[in-house]
Design a protein around this motif. Structure first.
Motif, mmCIF file in Angstrom:
data_model
loop_
_atom_site.group_PDB
_atom_site.id
_atom_site.type_symbol
_atom_site.label_atom_id
_atom_site.label_comp_id
_atom_site.label_asym_id
_atom_site.label_seq_id
_atom_site.Cartn_x
_atom_site.Cartn_y
_atom_site.Cartn_z
ATOM 1 N N ASN A 36 -0.304 -107.688 -24.276
ATOM 2 C CA ASN A 36 0.149 -108.561 -23.183
ATOM 3 C C ASN A 36 0.795 -107.748 -22.065
ATOM 4 N N ASP B 152 8.105 -104.437 -19.982
ATOM 5 C CA ASP B 152 7.153 -103.853 -19.013
ATOM 6 C C ASP B 152 7.700 -104.082 -17.613
ATOM 7 N N THR C 126 -2.173 -120.527 -22.018
ATOM 8 C CA THR C 126 -2.524 -119.248 -21.398
ATOM 9 C C THR C 126 -2.822 -119.470 -19.925
ATOM 10 N N ASN C 127 -2.662 -118.395 -19.148
ATOM 11 C CA ASN C 127 -3.128 -118.491 -17.761
ATOM 12 C C ASN C 127 -4.150 -117.394 -17.470
ATOM 13 N N LYS C 128 -4.698 -116.879 -18.623
ATOM 14 C CA LYS C 128 -5.717 -115.828 -18.456
ATOM 15 C C LYS C 128 -7.093 -116.458 -18.619
ATOM 16 N N MET D 32 -6.731 -116.819 -25.172
ATOM 17 C CA MET D 32 -6.760 -117.953 -26.091
ATOM 18 C C MET D 32 -5.392 -118.648 -26.159
ATOM 19 N N GLY D 33 -4.339 -117.872 -25.744
ATOM 20 C CA GLY D 33 -2.983 -118.478 -25.713
ATOM 21 C C GLY D 33 -2.374 -118.721 -27.078
ATOM 22 N N LEU E 198 1.269 -115.173 -28.731
ATOM 23 C CA LEU E 198 2.744 -115.232 -28.844
ATOM 24 C C LEU E 198 3.164 -116.209 -29.943
#
Ligand code: ADP
Length: 630
Positions: free
Chosen positions: A533, A565, A584-586, A590-591, A594
């Motif tokens: 991430n 980071d 998720t916002n990708k 898949m969200g 975490l």
């Protein structure tokens, strides 16, 4: 104030003593007056008696000088002597007689010589050897016809006899009465009761004349009353002393009691402080279940005041309605076997909320060793229960998620792997169909096509079987693990990608090796997810910001692992959903990463949380329990 009774007693004693002394003084004054009166009376009496004797003798002397018959004179003398015992000797001297006539007869009286005295006279007291008595002589002249003395009458008086006969018994009973010779200060006659004691008081007066150089002295006998008064004073003082001593003893005990009370109050305060500081509820009940005592923690637990519940009999207001019978039954069972025991139950707070409760009860034994009730400590385990519930729910969730993930993985792997053999099967099938329609084709061609098709089909089956083998449920296997190699291993998985995107990793691990209880594979998965991430967040950042910090510290019984980071940080809209599955916002995310990470960490009894760093970027921190290394 406390000494007031003692002072009062002392004052009373002084007043009583003064009163008695005053009485005594009055009595002494009274006595003295009476003494003087009585002394005067005695003196008068003696004086009168002596004068009577004088007169008697004078009268007789006159009769003799007038020629009275000597026999009559003698009879008269005998008569006088007879009624007056103090007249020891009476002598009648006559110049015409050689021998005097003397009573008592036979008493040897010295004859007299001329010239005879013309006047009557009293003589000083003398000791008479013949009679062994102190005597006082008195003589009266007897005159002849020519008025010349021709003889004389003499009498010798015993002073002792005088006192005995002339002082009445009621006077003699009160006083020691003596006659004292003034010259020698010797007592010459006495009327004394030796059985009685005389007092200090005395009174003396002269009885001269007629007794030359003699004084009369009276001393009152002490009455019993003075000694009774002294005894009374002694008893009063003794009683007062006794009262004062018992008061002092009482003060002493009162003081002791006060000290004990203070000590008790201190102890009570101490106990109260202890009770108030206690977080465990305490409750004592008798064998019928009636509340004897509750502490503040118990009151807080159930929401009732101590004075509202002390003395209350079952059923208690904090028993949930559905548990009344069960609780009564447990009381009954407990009373049958009085030993310490622990159990879990539920209480209903006054506000209606239900609490999970852990009770530990021990028999209450009184000082005679009799079992009179139960003392219980009560702990609210609601939050522990809730935590347990949450953990089990999380484990279930993790299982579901893991299951989902595996399903997803299986599905994508199957899709990917099966894609090739299935498209091969499809093309072989199409080829075979073409061959069947082609008249020139040989059955051998068709066979090889079908053989290939079968081979591809078998391969697809193989893939399914292999995938099935791969997908197995896995339980976490907690072992004592060194933390450093786990971190380094996880880094090595992603190393190439880090190089590719020019991301620097800074590792800050303490010198000493840290050991944690962990399932190595699972923790590596967590680290891998977090690092991936971070990497993804850094991909589009300026080169100099592409940096990941891994920091490991110990905190209490835990190792604390932080991965920071310098990327943009978690997007605000993602914040509330961060740990939710499938958030998720990708594009191709898949969200669930975490969510799985948190579940894994909580399975390890650790926690995972997000910290938005003050400067820039995101920090994910998790804890793992330290293992004791041996
Ligand atoms: P995925 O990575 O598949 O999206 P995750 O559960 O791992 O699923 O992440 C959920 C979301 O949390 C990500 O889509 C991202 O928006 C955000 N996120 C996670 N880590 C970081 C990070 N280091 N910096 C910024 N955002 C992050």
């Amino acid at each position: 104030m406390s000494y007031a009774p003692i002072i009062a007693i002392a004052i009373i004693v002084i007043l009583i003593t003064l009163f008695i002394l005053l009485l005594r003084k009055d009595r002494v004054d009274e006595l003295r007056t009476k003494l003087i009166e009585d002394a005067l009376w005695v003196e008068q009496n003696l004086f009168f008696q002596l004068r009577t004797h004088e007169e008697n003798l004078e009268r007789l002397a006159l009769e003799i000088s007038k020629g009275q018959d000597p026999e009559v004179v003698l009879t008269r003398l005998e008569h006088i002597k007879g009624i007056h015992p103090e007249l020891q000797i009476i002598s009648w001297f006559d110049l015409q007689r050689d021998e005097p006539l003397t009573l008592p007869r036979g008493y040897n009286a010295q004859p007299i010589t001329a010239p005879l005295p013309r006047f009557k006279a009293w003589f000083p007291a003398r000791k008479d050897e013949q009679l062994n008595e102190v005597l006082v002589d008195f003589q009266v002249p007897i005159f002849g016809a020519n008025n010349q003395p021709t003889g004389l009458l003499r009498t010798s008086l015993s002073l002792n006899q005088l006192l005995t006969s002339q002082i009445p018994w009621w006077v003699a009973g009160q006083y020691e009465i003596v006659l004292v010779d003034n010259n020698s200060d010797r007592v010459i006659a006495r009327r004394v009761n030796t059985a009685l004691k005389t007092s200090e008081l005395s009174y003396s007066m002269s009885v001269d004349p007629p007794l030359h150089g003699v004084r009369l002295q009276l001393k009152p006998y002490t009455s019993g009353s003075t000694s009774t008064q002294t005894l009374l004073i002694i008893v009063i003082v003794g009683l007062a002393l006794f009262a004062i001593i018992s008061l002092l003893v009482q003060y002493y005990y009162a003081r002791k009691r006060q000290q004990a009370e203070h000590a008790l109050l201190d102890e009570q305060a101490f106990r109260r402080a202890m009770e108030n500081s206690m977080t465990t509820g305490m409750r004592a009940r008798d064998l019928e279940g009636r509340i004897l005592y509750v502490n503040p923690a118990f009151c807080r637990l159930v929401g009732w005041e101590a004075n509202e519940i002390t003395g209350l009999a079952p059923p208690m207001p904090w028993w949930p309605p559905d548990m009344v019978n069960e609780t009564l039954d447990r009381h009954y069972q407990q009373n049958r076997m009085p030993t310490a025991q622990s159990f879990e139950t539920r209480f209903q707070h006054r506000d209606g909320s239900i609490l999970d409760i852990q009770v530990h009860e021990a028999p209450l034994i009184n000082n005679q060793g009799k079992h009179v009730g139960w003392m219980g400590s009560i702990i609210d385990i609601s939050s522990r229960k809730a935590q347990e519930e949450r953990t089990s729910q999380q484990a279930e969730q993790l299982q579901k998620t893991a299951h989902l993930m595996s399903m997803g993985e299986v599905a994508s792997t199957l899709a990917h792997e099966l894609n090739q053999p299935l498209s091969a099967v499809a093309s072989y099938a199409a080829g075979c169909l073409n061959l069947l329609e082609d008249a020139d084709s040989s059955p051998d061609d068709l066979r090889s096509g079908l053989q290939n098709l079968a081979a591809q089909n078998k391969r697809a089956g193989e893939i399914v079987r292999r995938t099935n083998d791969f997908v197995r449920k896995r339980e976490p296997l907690l072992k004592q693990e060194q933390l450093r190699p786990i971190v380094l291993d996880s880094l090595s998985f992603i190393h190439n990608e880090m190089l590719k995107h020019k991301v620097r990793v800074m590792l800050d691990i303490p010198e000493a090796d840290l050991y944690v209880m962990a399932d190595r594979i699972m923790i590596e998965q967590v680290l891998f997810n977090l690092l991936r991430n971070a990497l993804e967040a850094l991909k589009n950042q300026p080169l100099d910001q592409r940096k990941i910090d891994i920091n490991i510290q110990t905190r209490g019984q835990y190792a604390l692992i932080a991965i920071s980071d310098q990327g943009p940080g978690v997007a605000p809209e993602m914040m509330p959903l961060l740990f939710q599955p499938f958030s998720t916002n990708k594009v191709n995310g898949m969200g669930i990463g975490l969510n799985i990470c948190r579940s894994i960490i909580e399975l390890h009894r650790g926690t995972l949380w997000y910290e938005s760093s003050a400067s820039h970027g995101a920090t994910f921190v998790f804890t793992l329990p330290l293992a004791k290394h041996d």
